[in-house]
Design a protein around this motif. Structure first.
Motif, PDB file in Angstrom:
ATOM      1  N   ALA A 169       0.821  -1.212   0.000  1.00 25.92           N
ATOM      2  CA  ALA A 169       0.000   0.000   0.000  1.00 25.92           C
ATOM      3  C   ALA A 169       0.853   1.259   0.000  1.00 25.92           C
ATOM      4  CB  ALA A 169      -0.938   0.001   1.214  1.00 25.92           C
ATOM      5  N   ALA A 170       2.130   1.111   0.347  1.00 24.87           N
ATOM      6  CA  ALA A 170       3.024   2.265   0.373  1.00 24.87           C
ATOM      7  C   ALA A 170       3.583   2.596  -1.009  1.00 24.87           C
ATOM      8  CB  ALA A 170       4.180   2.020   1.346  1.00 24.87           C
ATOM      9  N   ASN A 171       3.359   1.703  -1.976  1.00 23.08           N
ATOM     10  CA  ASN A 171       3.818   1.958  -3.347  1.00 23.08           C
ATOM     11  C   ASN A 171       2.888   1.217  -4.310  1.00 23.08           C
ATOM     12  OD1 ASN A 171       5.153   2.444  -5.724  1.00 23.08           O
ATOM     13  ND2 ASN A 171       7.174   1.787  -4.993  1.00 23.08           N
ATOM     14  N   LEU A 172       1.707   1.752  -4.492  1.00 26.20           N
ATOM     15  CA  LEU A 172       0.692   1.071  -5.299  1.00 26.20           C
ATOM     16  C   LEU A 172       1.125   0.801  -6.743  1.00 26.20           C
ATOM     17  CD1 LEU A 172      -2.698   2.633  -4.126  1.00 26.20           C
ATOM     18  CD2 LEU A 172      -1.775   0.368  -3.615  1.00 26.20           C
ATOM     19  N   PRO A 173       1.918   1.666  -7.376  1.00 29.69           N
ATOM     20  CA  PRO A 173       2.341   1.334  -8.744  1.00 29.69           C
ATOM     21  C   PRO A 173       3.160   0.044  -8.839  1.00 29.69           C
ATOM     22  CG  PRO A 173       2.651   3.674  -8.325  1.00 29.69           C
ATOM     23  CD  PRO A 173       2.298   3.045  -7.008  1.00 29.69           C
ATOM     24  N   GLU A 174       3.711  -0.410  -7.716  1.00 29.73           N
ATOM     25  CA  GLU A 174       4.499  -1.649  -7.715  1.00 29.73           C
ATOM     26  C   GLU A 174       3.774  -2.798  -7.010  1.00 29.73           C
ATOM     27  OE1 GLU A 174       7.325  -2.067  -9.350  1.00 29.73           O
ATOM     28  OE2 GLU A 174       7.227   0.015 -10.049  1.00 29.73           O
ATOM     29  N   LYS A 175       2.478  -2.638  -6.777  1.00 31.85           N
ATOM     30  CA  LYS A 175       1.762  -3.693  -6.053  1.00 31.85           C
ATOM     31  C   LYS A 175       1.709  -4.995  -6.840  1.00 31.85           C
ATOM     32  CE  LYS A 175      -2.881  -2.143  -7.463  1.00 31.85           C
ATOM     33  NZ  LYS A 175      -3.241  -3.257  -8.339  1.00 31.85           N
ATOM     34  N   HIS A 176       1.770  -4.905  -8.166  1.00 31.15           N
ATOM     35  CA  HIS A 176       1.742  -6.114  -8.992  1.00 31.15           C
ATOM     36  C   HIS A 176       2.998  -6.955  -8.787  1.00 31.15           C
ATOM     37  CE1 HIS A 176       4.203  -3.335 -11.297  1.00 31.15           C
ATOM     38  NE2 HIS A 176       4.642  -4.346 -12.026  1.00 31.15           N
ATOM     39  N   VAL A 177       4.060  -6.354  -8.249  1.00 32.83           N
ATOM     40  CA  VAL A 177       5.280  -7.079  -7.897  1.00 32.83           C
ATOM     41  C   VAL A 177       5.278  -7.427  -6.412  1.00 32.83           C
ATOM     42  CG1 VAL A 177       7.804  -6.968  -7.764  1.00 32.83           C
ATOM     43  CG2 VAL A 177       6.603  -5.930  -9.708  1.00 32.83           C
ATOM     44  N   LEU A 178       4.962  -6.452  -5.577  1.00 30.76           N
ATOM     45  CA  LEU A 178       5.087  -6.628  -4.131  1.00 30.76           C
ATOM     46  C   LEU A 178       4.080  -7.624  -3.562  1.00 30.76           C
ATOM     47  CD1 LEU A 178       5.729  -2.924  -3.092  1.00 30.76           C
ATOM     48  CD2 LEU A 178       7.371  -4.820  -2.949  1.00 30.76           C
ATOM     49  N   ILE A 179       2.835  -7.587  -4.018  1.00 28.63           N
ATOM     50  CA  ILE A 179       1.836  -8.494  -3.437  1.00 28.63           C
ATOM     51  C   ILE A 179       2.149  -9.956  -3.748  1.00 28.63           C
ATOM     52  CG2 ILE A 179      -0.598  -9.179  -3.449  1.00 28.63           C
ATOM     53  CD1 ILE A 179      -1.324  -6.211  -3.597  1.00 28.63           C
ATOM     54  N   PRO A 180       2.401 -10.338  -5.010  1.00 28.56           N
ATOM     55  CA  PRO A 180       2.763 -11.743  -5.251  1.00 28.56           C
ATOM     56  C   PRO A 180       4.039 -12.160  -4.525  1.00 28.56           C
ATOM     57  CG  PRO A 180       2.170 -10.656  -7.303  1.00 28.56           C
ATOM     58  CD  PRO A 180       2.264  -9.581  -6.265  1.00 28.56           C
ATOM     59  N   LEU A 181       5.011 -11.246  -4.411  1.00 30.34           N
ATOM     60  CA  LEU A 181       6.262 -11.553  -3.731  1.00 30.34           C
ATOM     61  C   LEU A 181       6.040 -11.780  -2.237  1.00 30.34           C
ATOM     62  CD1 LEU A 181       9.329 -11.747  -3.442  1.00 30.34           C
ATOM     63  CD2 LEU A 181       9.433  -9.228  -3.527  1.00 30.34           C
ATOM     64  N   ILE A 182       5.343 -10.867  -1.602  1.00 36.96           N
ATOM     65  CA  ILE A 182       5.097 -10.983  -0.160  1.00 36.96           C
ATOM     66  C   ILE A 182       4.242 -12.203   0.144  1.00 36.96           C
ATOM     67  CG2 ILE A 182       3.878  -9.882   1.773  1.00 36.96           C
ATOM     68  CD1 ILE A 182       4.895  -7.169   0.586  1.00 36.96           C
ATOM     69  N   VAL A 183       3.210 -12.430  -0.649  1.00 38.50           N
ATOM     70  CA  VAL A 183       2.337 -13.588  -0.413  1.00 38.50           C
ATOM     71  C   VAL A 183       3.105 -14.890  -0.596  1.00 38.50           C
ATOM     72  CG1 VAL A 183       0.327 -14.866  -1.270  1.00 38.50           C
ATOM     73  CG2 VAL A 183       0.180 -12.397  -0.923  1.00 38.50           C
ATOM     74  N   ALA A 184       3.914 -14.985  -1.634  1.00 34.74           N
ATOM     75  CA  ALA A 184       4.669 -16.220  -1.877  1.00 34.74           C
ATOM     76  C   ALA A 184       5.677 -16.469  -0.763  1.00 34.74           C
ATOM     77  CB  ALA A 184       5.376 -16.159  -3.227  1.00 34.74           C
ATOM     78  N   TYR A 185       6.401 -15.435  -0.360  1.00 35.73           N
ATOM     79  CA  TYR A 185       7.419 -15.601   0.691  1.00 35.73           C
ATOM     80  C   TYR A 185       6.775 -15.962   2.026  1.00 35.73           C
ATOM     81  CZ  TYR A 185      11.790 -14.829   3.200  1.00 35.73           C
ATOM     82  OH  TYR A 185      12.931 -15.004   3.970  1.00 35.73           O
TER      83      TYR A 185
END
Length: 360
Positions: free
Chosen positions: A71-87
């Motif tokens: 939520a702190a960088n919505l333009p990169e959520k397509h990278v951050l959300i799958p990464l955080i969820v997978a890890y």
């Protein structure tokens, strides 16, 4: 690091943060977890399948909480959300495997958790993570999680600066998982010996509080977020690492252990809250860790966001239904919530609302 640009992206108020969480974060976390749940359901080995599905079903709030960093960088959520969820899904799955393990072999636990190190080290060769246990056929589930992390990391332009600090946290996490899951008669001695080698890093913390700090993934998630910045350098990455580890991380896991005391007692699992002399000592130590965490995040940009993370942690865990089921925990929670700032109360109400509407 382009602090001014990063600060513009970060929500500055609880209302702004939760607006993003409801609109963007929770729906995408749900989609990611549904994807992993479908794959877990196809795992050939019955025990691995059961633990993979259980970790997603019962611990999905870990992914929801971790993905708040997107939520702190919505333009990169397509990278951050799958990464955080997978890890985080790797973490939760392996924790289930080790907690309810058919093995007490530390080498087995270390090999399983090599997957977490490989996930954040794209240049490393993959291992046969199940080589030391009888249950081995997971249909490629664990490797798929690792590869997803690596793919996403490849899109983080500042990852080179963050990687050494992420590796440090992943290595400490692995050590903890090995020591805390061996035979119960050996756990405490192993943890104390391990702590003695690292105590100089956290002289203000007791051994159980240090161990708790190593069990958090929040520092890794914050460094993932920081690595979206192509201008991230070693000084900035080091500062972020120091601002989260140990105090923010310790608070995170001590709260997790606080609400899990009955559950861990039934399962015969180690719980770091059991090493305090009494309730007053526990309360005073937790309150101190809260204050140390608040002080630490002042050293990095967007302090208000990180303060919201701290208040959100308290709200998330103290609003958990498990609190009301344990009289001792309920008493501690009431005292921690006493005279709470409005931010914490806001997140407390939101946490209860999310649970009520079954979005976790």
């Amino acid at each position: 690091m382009n602090n001014q640009e990063l600060s513009r992206k970060v929500p500055r108020s609880p209302v702004g943060l939760m607006s993003r969480v409801y609109k963007f974060i929770l729906p995408e976390v749900r989609m990611e977890l549904d994807k992993w749940s479908r794959m877990a359901d196809l795992i050939p080995d019955e025990e691995l399948r059961r633990q993979a599905l259980a970790s997603i079903e019962t611990k999905r709030f870990h992914c929801q909480g971790g993905a708040v960093y997107a939520a702190a960088n919505l333009p990169e959520k397509h990278v951050l959300i799958p990464l955080i969820v997978a890890y985080q899904t790797i973490s939760d799955y392996l924790d289930n495997l080790c907690d309810r393990s058919t093995s007490l072999d530390p080498a087995d636990f270390r090999l399983l958790h090599q997957s977490m190190l490989d996930a954040v080290t794209p240049e490393a060769e993959l291992s046969d993570y199940y080589a030391l246990r009888p249950e081995r056929e997971d249909g490629g589930y664990l490797v798929a999680l690792v590869q997803t992390c690596r793919k996403c990391i490849g899109e983080l332009s500042g990852y080179g600066a963050a990687q050494p600090y992420i590796r440090d946290l992943a290595e400490l996490y692995t050590d903890l998982q090995v020591h805390k899951h061996i035979h119960p008669s050996q756990r405490e001695a192993a943890l104390l010996e391990w702590w003695s080698r690292h105590a100089h890093r956290t002289p203000h913390l007791r051994w159980n509080e240090f161990a708790a700090a190593t069990g958090s993934t929040l520092g890794v998630f914050m460094l993932f977020l920081a690595a979206t910045d192509p201008f991230l350098d070693d000084e900035d990455a080091s500062s972020i690492h120091a601002s989260y580890f140990p105090n923010v991380c310790s608070l995170h896991i001590m709260l997790d252990y606080l609400i899990d005391q009955d559950e861990d007692k039934l399962g015969g699992d180690l719980n770091f809250c059991n090493y305090y002399e009494n309730a007053d000592t526990m309360l005073n130590r937790l309150a101190s860790i809260v204050e140390w965490a608040r002080k630490d995040v002042r050293a990095i940009p967007s302090t208000s966001f990180h303060r919201m993370i701290i208040e959100g942690l308290l709200a998330l865990y103290l609003s958990d239904p498990k609190v009301s089921e344990q009289q001792f925990v309920r008493t501690i929670s009431k005292r921690l919530m006493k005279n709470s700032p409005m931010t914490r109360i806001f997140f407390y109400v939101n946490s209860r609302w999310i649970r009520k509407h079954k979005q976790e």
